[in-house]
Scaffold this motif. Structure first.
Motif, mmCIF file in Angstrom:
data_model
loop_
_atom_site.group_PDB
_atom_site.id
_atom_site.type_symbol
_atom_site.label_atom_id
_atom_site.label_comp_id
_atom_site.label_asym_id
_atom_site.label_seq_id
_atom_site.Cartn_x
_atom_site.Cartn_y
_atom_site.Cartn_z
ATOM 1 N N ALA A 1 44.161 41.110 45.540
ATOM 2 C CA ALA A 1 45.246 40.573 44.709
ATOM 3 C C ALA A 1 45.648 41.529 43.593
ATOM 4 O O ALA A 1 46.610 41.272 42.883
ATOM 5 C CB ALA A 1 44.818 39.232 44.114
ATOM 6 N N GLY A 2 44.891 42.633 43.420
ATOM 7 C CA GLY A 2 45.247 43.639 42.421
ATOM 8 C C GLY A 2 44.330 43.696 41.215
ATOM 9 O O GLY A 2 44.538 44.505 40.318
ATOM 10 N N ALA A 3 43.313 42.841 41.165
ATOM 11 C CA ALA A 3 42.408 42.807 40.009
ATOM 12 C C ALA A 3 41.327 43.862 40.122
ATOM 13 O O ALA A 3 41.053 44.395 41.196
ATOM 14 C CB ALA A 3 41.761 41.425 39.909
ATOM 15 N N SER A 4 40.707 44.116 39.000
ATOM 16 C CA SER A 4 39.484 44.909 38.931
ATOM 17 C C SER A 4 38.349 43.915 38.645
ATOM 18 O O SER A 4 38.535 42.971 37.884
ATOM 19 C CB SER A 4 39.598 45.930 37.794
ATOM 20 O OG SER A 4 38.380 46.597 37.606
ATOM 21 N N VAL A 5 37.192 44.117 39.269
ATOM 22 C CA VAL A 5 36.075 43.177 39.112
ATOM 23 C C VAL A 5 34.858 43.950 38.610
ATOM 24 O O VAL A 5 34.067 44.453 39.397
ATOM 25 C CB VAL A 5 35.763 42.455 40.446
ATOM 26 C CG1 VAL A 5 34.680 41.403 40.235
ATOM 27 C CG2 VAL A 5 37.021 41.828 41.038
ATOM 28 N N PRO A 6 34.702 44.031 37.275
ATOM 29 C CA PRO A 6 33.608 44.836 36.727
ATOM 30 C C PRO A 6 32.244 44.157 36.739
ATOM 31 O O PRO A 6 31.215 44.829 36.787
ATOM 32 C CB PRO A 6 34.052 45.098 35.290
ATOM 33 C CG PRO A 6 34.898 43.904 34.949
ATOM 34 C CD PRO A 6 35.589 43.525 36.232
ATOM 35 N N VAL A 7 32.217 42.816 36.678
ATOM 36 C CA VAL A 7 30.943 42.130 36.487
ATOM 37 C C VAL A 7 30.968 40.748 37.129
ATOM 38 O O VAL A 7 32.021 40.126 37.257
ATOM 39 C CB VAL A 7 30.623 42.010 34.967
ATOM 40 C CG1 VAL A 7 31.577 41.067 34.271
ATOM 41 C CG2 VAL A 7 29.187 41.605 34.728
ATOM 42 N N PRO B 1 47.789 34.477 45.158
ATOM 43 C CA PRO B 1 47.889 35.897 44.812
ATOM 44 C C PRO B 1 48.602 36.155 43.488
ATOM 45 O O PRO B 1 48.466 37.232 42.913
ATOM 46 C CB PRO B 1 48.664 36.498 45.980
ATOM 47 C CG PRO B 1 49.458 35.368 46.531
ATOM 48 C CD PRO B 1 48.607 34.137 46.320
ATOM 49 N N THR B 2 49.322 35.155 42.970
ATOM 50 C CA THR B 2 50.029 35.350 41.703
ATOM 51 C C THR B 2 49.154 35.009 40.488
ATOM 52 O O THR B 2 49.609 35.118 39.356
ATOM 53 C CB THR B 2 51.317 34.502 41.644
ATOM 54 O OG1 THR B 2 50.960 33.110 41.608
ATOM 55 C CG2 THR B 2 52.217 34.775 42.837
ATOM 56 N N SER B 3 47.905 34.621 40.731
ATOM 57 C CA SER B 3 47.048 34.219 39.617
ATOM 58 C C SER B 3 46.410 35.392 38.876
ATOM 59 O O SER B 3 45.769 35.195 37.848
ATOM 60 C CB SER B 3 45.967 33.245 40.100
ATOM 61 O OG SER B 3 45.150 33.849 41.068
ATOM 62 N N VAL B 4 46.569 36.613 39.403
ATOM 63 C CA VAL B 4 46.076 37.798 38.691
ATOM 64 C C VAL B 4 47.194 38.823 38.582
ATOM 65 O O VAL B 4 48.080 38.890 39.432
ATOM 66 C CB VAL B 4 44.854 38.452 39.379
ATOM 67 C CG1 VAL B 4 43.674 37.515 39.398
ATOM 68 C CG2 VAL B 4 45.174 38.936 40.746
ATOM 69 N N ALA B 5 47.128 39.614 37.533
ATOM 70 C CA ALA B 5 48.072 40.713 37.341
ATOM 71 C C ALA B 5 47.433 42.000 37.845
ATOM 72 O O ALA B 5 46.206 42.143 37.847
ATOM 73 C CB ALA B 5 48.420 40.849 35.860
ATOM 74 N N ALA B 6 48.252 42.933 38.259
ATOM 75 C CA ALA B 6 47.743 44.223 38.731
ATOM 76 C C ALA B 6 46.880 44.866 37.659
ATOM 77 O O ALA B 6 47.274 44.960 36.494
ATOM 78 C CB ALA B 6 48.900 45.140 39.103
ATOM 79 N N GLY B 7 45.670 45.253 38.028
ATOM 80 C CA GLY B 7 44.757 45.909 37.108
ATOM 81 C C GLY B 7 44.001 44.987 36.175
ATOM 82 O O GLY B 7 43.177 45.450 35.377
ATOM 83 N N GLN B 8 44.262 43.692 36.234
ATOM 84 C CA GLN B 8 43.586 42.751 35.348
ATOM 85 C C GLN B 8 42.074 42.758 35.609
ATOM 86 O O GLN B 8 41.629 42.750 36.744
ATOM 87 C CB GLN B 8 44.141 41.342 35.553
ATOM 88 C CG GLN B 8 43.626 40.320 34.578
ATOM 89 C CD GLN B 8 44.304 38.961 34.760
ATOM 90 O OE1 GLN B 8 44.781 38.625 35.844
ATOM 91 N NE2 GLN B 8 44.356 38.187 33.694
ATOM 92 N N GLN B 9 41.294 42.782 34.538
ATOM 93 C CA GLN B 9 39.834 42.759 34.624
ATOM 94 C C GLN B 9 39.377 41.302 34.785
ATOM 95 O O GLN B 9 39.616 40.483 33.896
ATOM 96 C CB GLN B 9 39.214 43.339 33.345
ATOM 97 C CG GLN B 9 39.618 44.753 33.047
ATOM 98 C CD GLN B 9 38.784 45.752 33.831
ATOM 99 O OE1 GLN B 9 37.643 45.516 34.168
ATOM 100 N NE2 GLN B 9 39.375 46.887 34.123
ATOM 101 N N VAL B 10 38.724 41.002 35.908
ATOM 102 C CA VAL B 10 38.290 39.637 36.202
ATOM 103 C C VAL B 10 36.783 39.614 36.425
ATOM 104 O O VAL B 10 36.262 40.375 37.245
ATOM 105 C CB VAL B 10 39.019 39.076 37.446
ATOM 106 C CG1 VAL B 10 38.529 37.668 37.762
ATOM 107 C CG2 VAL B 10 40.529 39.089 37.250
ATOM 108 N N ALA B 11 36.095 38.741 35.717
ATOM 109 C CA ALA B 11 34.657 38.532 35.906
ATOM 110 C C ALA B 11 34.455 37.350 36.839
ATOM 111 O O ALA B 11 35.177 36.355 36.757
ATOM 112 C CB ALA B 11 33.977 38.256 34.578
ATOM 113 N N ILE B 12 33.479 37.456 37.714
ATOM 114 C CA ILE B 12 33.090 36.340 38.571
ATOM 115 C C ILE B 12 31.949 35.605 37.881
ATOM 116 O O ILE B 12 31.009 36.224 37.378
ATOM 117 C CB ILE B 12 32.635 36.841 39.953
ATOM 118 C CG1 ILE B 12 33.817 37.465 40.701
ATOM 119 C CG2 ILE B 12 31.999 35.715 40.765
ATOM 120 C CD1 ILE B 12 33.427 38.166 41.992
ATOM 121 N N VAL B 13 32.035 34.273 37.837
ATOM 122 C CA VAL B 13 30.967 33.445 37.279
ATOM 123 C C VAL B 13 30.610 32.388 38.314
ATOM 124 O O VAL B 13 31.491 31.729 38.873
ATOM 125 C CB VAL B 13 31.397 32.786 35.947
ATOM 126 C CG1 VAL B 13 30.365 31.766 35.478
ATOM 127 C CG2 VAL B 13 31.620 33.847 34.874
#
Length: 178
Positions: free
Chosen positions: A140-146, A108-120
């Protein structure tokens, strides 16, 4: 290399893992240096256009394309793991499969709150694992746009399912059928 040339590098194995399934084997694509590089370059362009700040990939083939894309962009890579693979406290989500259930976990510490994360990932089929990964990253607090995939199997409805989960889908190539 063109998308058609890259598609030609994907080996189709009939009746695997069961009769009637046309398995799309990416080992022939990643075994071709130029084809692997061109595939990663395509993914990198789609992720760079999304505003992502990190890339997540699901075990195991998502590690291949996700980590290569993250390295090319100088971004962090977030591994989404199968249960029990991390020696630290994790967060997880359970999700349904066609015949059963599974679980994904992450640090859970691998992302910051609001961080934009893409899945590949290498392949989008029904979208269940990708939707679970998006849910986990959001937990975990991320945003996943794509989410960007090398292969989409549109007949299985994964892109529609993932878009219903609020994630834009981009795919390099499509194969009809299962």
């Amino acid at each position: 290399m063109t998308p058609a040339e890259l598609k030609a590098l994907v080996r189709t194995v009939p009746d695997f893992p069961k009769s009637g399934i046309q398995f799309r084997d990416i080992t022939t694509l990643i075994g071709n240096g130029e084809g692997f590089r061109a595939s990663v370059d395509w993914l990198v362009e789609r992720v760079a256009d999304s505003g992502a700040q990190a890339i997540a990939g699901m075990e195991a083939r998502g590690f291949i394309f996700g980590a290569a894309s993250a390295a090319a962009l100088g971004m962090p890579f977030i591994p989404i793991r199968k249960p029990g693979k991390l020696p630290i406290a994790t967060i997880g989500v359970d999700y349904a499969l066609e015949y059963g259930a599974d679980r994904l976990e992450m640090d859970p510490t691998s992302v910051a709150a609001g961080q934009q994360v893409a899945i590949v990932d290498d392949l989008l089929a029904t979208g269940g694992t990708a939707c679970a990964a998006a849910e986990l990253l959001r937990k975990a607090g991320a945003s996943v746009p794509v989410a960007a995939f090398v292969i989409d199997l549109p007949d299985l409805g994964g892109a529609k399912r993932l878009e219903a989960c609020g994630v834009q889908v981009r795919s390099l190539m499509e194969f009809e059928g299962e």
